[in-house]
Design an enzyme around this catalytic site. Structure first.
Site, short mmCIF file in Angstrom:
data_model
loop_
_atom_site.label_atom_id
_atom_site.label_comp_id
_atom_site.label_asym_id
_atom_site.label_seq_id
_atom_site.Cartn_x
_atom_site.Cartn_y
_atom_site.Cartn_z
N LYS A 199 -2.98 4.70 -3.64
CA LYS A 199 -2.69 5.67 -4.20
C LYS A 199 -1.61 6.51 -3.64
O LYS A 199 -1.35 6.56 -2.64
CB LYS A 199 -4.23 6.50 -4.47
CG LYS A 199 -4.42 7.40 -3.03
CD LYS A 199 -5.61 8.10 -3.36
CE LYS A 199 -6.40 8.31 -2.05
NZ LYS A 199 -7.65 8.06 -1.83
N ASP A 204 0.86 -1.20 0.06
CA ASP A 204 0.03 -0.05 0.03
C ASP A 204 0.62 1.42 0.01
O ASP A 204 1.87 1.09 0.37
CB ASP A 204 -1.01 -0.17 1.39
CG ASP A 204 -1.80 -0.77 0.99
OD1 ASP A 204 -2.50 -1.35 0.02
OD2 ASP A 204 -2.72 -1.07 2.27
N MET A 262 -7.23 8.82 10.07
CA MET A 262 -7.90 9.58 8.84
C MET A 262 -8.68 10.67 9.22
O MET A 262 -9.78 11.06 8.78
CB MET A 262 -8.72 8.56 7.99
CG MET A 262 -7.73 7.53 7.45
SD MET A 262 -8.70 6.08 6.74
CE MET A 262 -9.21 5.11 7.91
N1 SAH Z 1 -3.83 0.10 9.22
C1 SAH Z 1 -3.21 1.40 9.68
C2 SAH Z 1 -4.21 2.49 9.41
C3 SAH Z 1 -4.67 2.69 7.99
S1 SAH Z 1 -5.94 4.08 7.72
C4 SAH Z 1 -2.63 1.43 10.95
O1 SAH Z 1 -2.79 0.38 11.61
O2 SAH Z 1 -1.71 2.23 11.42
C5 SAH Z 1 -4.85 5.36 7.40
C6 SAH Z 1 -4.48 6.29 8.50
O3 SAH Z 1 -3.37 5.66 9.47
C7 SAH Z 1 -3.94 7.58 8.12
O4 SAH Z 1 -5.18 8.54 7.70
C8 SAH Z 1 -3.38 7.99 9.45
O5 SAH Z 1 -4.45 8.35 10.39
C9 SAH Z 1 -3.01 6.87 10.13
N2 SAH Z 1 -1.46 6.57 9.66
C10 SAH Z 1 -0.99 5.61 9.34
N3 SAH Z 1 0.48 5.79 8.91
C11 SAH Z 1 0.67 6.62 9.76
C12 SAH Z 1 1.90 7.47 10.06
N4 SAH Z 1 3.08 7.03 9.82
N5 SAH Z 1 1.79 8.57 10.87
C13 SAH Z 1 0.66 9.06 11.33
N6 SAH Z 1 -0.66 8.41 10.93
C14 SAH Z 1 -0.57 7.35 10.24
#
Ligand code: SAH
Length: 270
Positions: free
Chosen positions: A61, A39, A176
């Site tokens: 994306k 992803d 998000m």
């Molecule tokens: N499965 C992922 C979340 C996916 S949804 C997890 O467990 O972390 C995508 C959201 O995850 C983003 O909009 C943000 O809110 C958060 N996110 C993912 N990676 C991030 C990062 N490195 N720093 C801050 N927020 C992050």
């Protein structure tokens, strides 16, 4: 390490960015996989650990290109596995936290493809730790709540019970959340949460571009915009944020020790 069987899919969480946060299983899978379907949130530092022969397939994306359709992704995983490949499906954070990992696993199960599920460190847990904030502290919160700020249709999370969250959930972590942050803060304040409640935004957590902004609920959305906070970002709301003063990895040991004393004055240690 368990063998990565040809014809199977490993659905693996890659953590939020820092390759040091990969599990040994994730690291092993990166080295063994024939195909890696990843992803947009999976960083270059992690993909650099792929074996030399691995074929990398981008499935998110990035750079304004439209995202691959979920059905196309699952179809690709199934096709690759059926052709006898070792398929690594690599997702940011944990696959099952707002990551559609459940849908992908169900599609593999329905197709009769063997798979292994490997959790990853989710952005909330890693992001808060890297900012110097314990996600729970027994003197502050006996619960923590993860919320998505973005429904699948793109709108804000309208179905949530805001009064229950404002009064019964001492620490809220929003994923998000940038787009609808003002909307959510307003719901929480209307439902009785103090506008002064501590908030932290952590953008690109655990990467070299990590950006941390401390603010309070009423000002969070405007402050985030003014500071140019970019996605991906998590937002934490609640009193645990105050502990950062004493645990900030970027502060000097002296400043941290002073902050511990100050916190001790305002909060009785048991
Ligand atoms: N499965 C992922 C979340 C996916 S949804 C997890 O467990 O972390 C995508 C959201 O995850 C983003 O909009 C943000 O809110 C958060 N996110 C993912 N990676 C991030 C990062 N490195 N720093 C801050 N927020 C992050």
């Amino acid at each position: 390490m368990p063998p990565f069987e040809p014809g199977s899919v490993w659905l693996v969480g890659a953590g939020p960015g820092d390759p040091g946060l990969l599990s040994l299983l994730a690291f092993h899978a990166l080295g063994e996989a024939d195909d890696i379907v990843y992803d947009a949130l999976v960083g270059e530092g992690i993909l650099a650990l792929a074996g030399t022969g691995a074929v990398l397939h981008h499935a998110g994306k990035r750079g304004g290109k439209p995202s691959a359709k979920q059905a196309d992704i699952t179809e690709k995983l199934i096709e690759l596995a059926r052709s006898g490949r070792k398929v690594l499906r690599l997702k940011g954070g944990d696959p099952f936290i707002f990551g559609r990992g459940g849908e992908e696993a169900l599609a593999l199960a329905a197709a009769g493809v063997p798979f292994r599920l490997v959790p990853g460190i989710t952005a909330a847990v890693a992001g808060l730790a890297y900012a110097g904030i314990p996600i729970t502290d027994r003197r502050v919160n006996s619960a923590v709540t993860f919320i998505t700020g973005h429904e699948s249709g793109g709108g804000p999370p309208e179905g949530l019970d805001w009064p229950a969250l404002a009064t019964g959930a001492p620490v809220l972590i929003l994923y998000m959340a940038l787009k609808h942050l003002a909307w959510m803060a307003e719901r929480l304040i209307d439902a009785g949460l103090s506008p002064d409640t501590a908030v932290v935004l952590i953008s690109k957590a655990t990467t070299q571009d990590q950006h941390i902004l401390e603010t309070h609920l009423a000002a969070a959305a405007a402050d985030a915009e003014a500071a140019g906070i970019e996605a991906p970002a998590i937002v934490a709301i609640g009193d645990v944020v105050d502990l950062r003063a004493a645990l900030d990895p970027g502060a000097t040991p002296e400043a941290r020790a002073r902050a511990v004393l100050q916190l001790g004055d305002s909060r009785k240690n048991e």
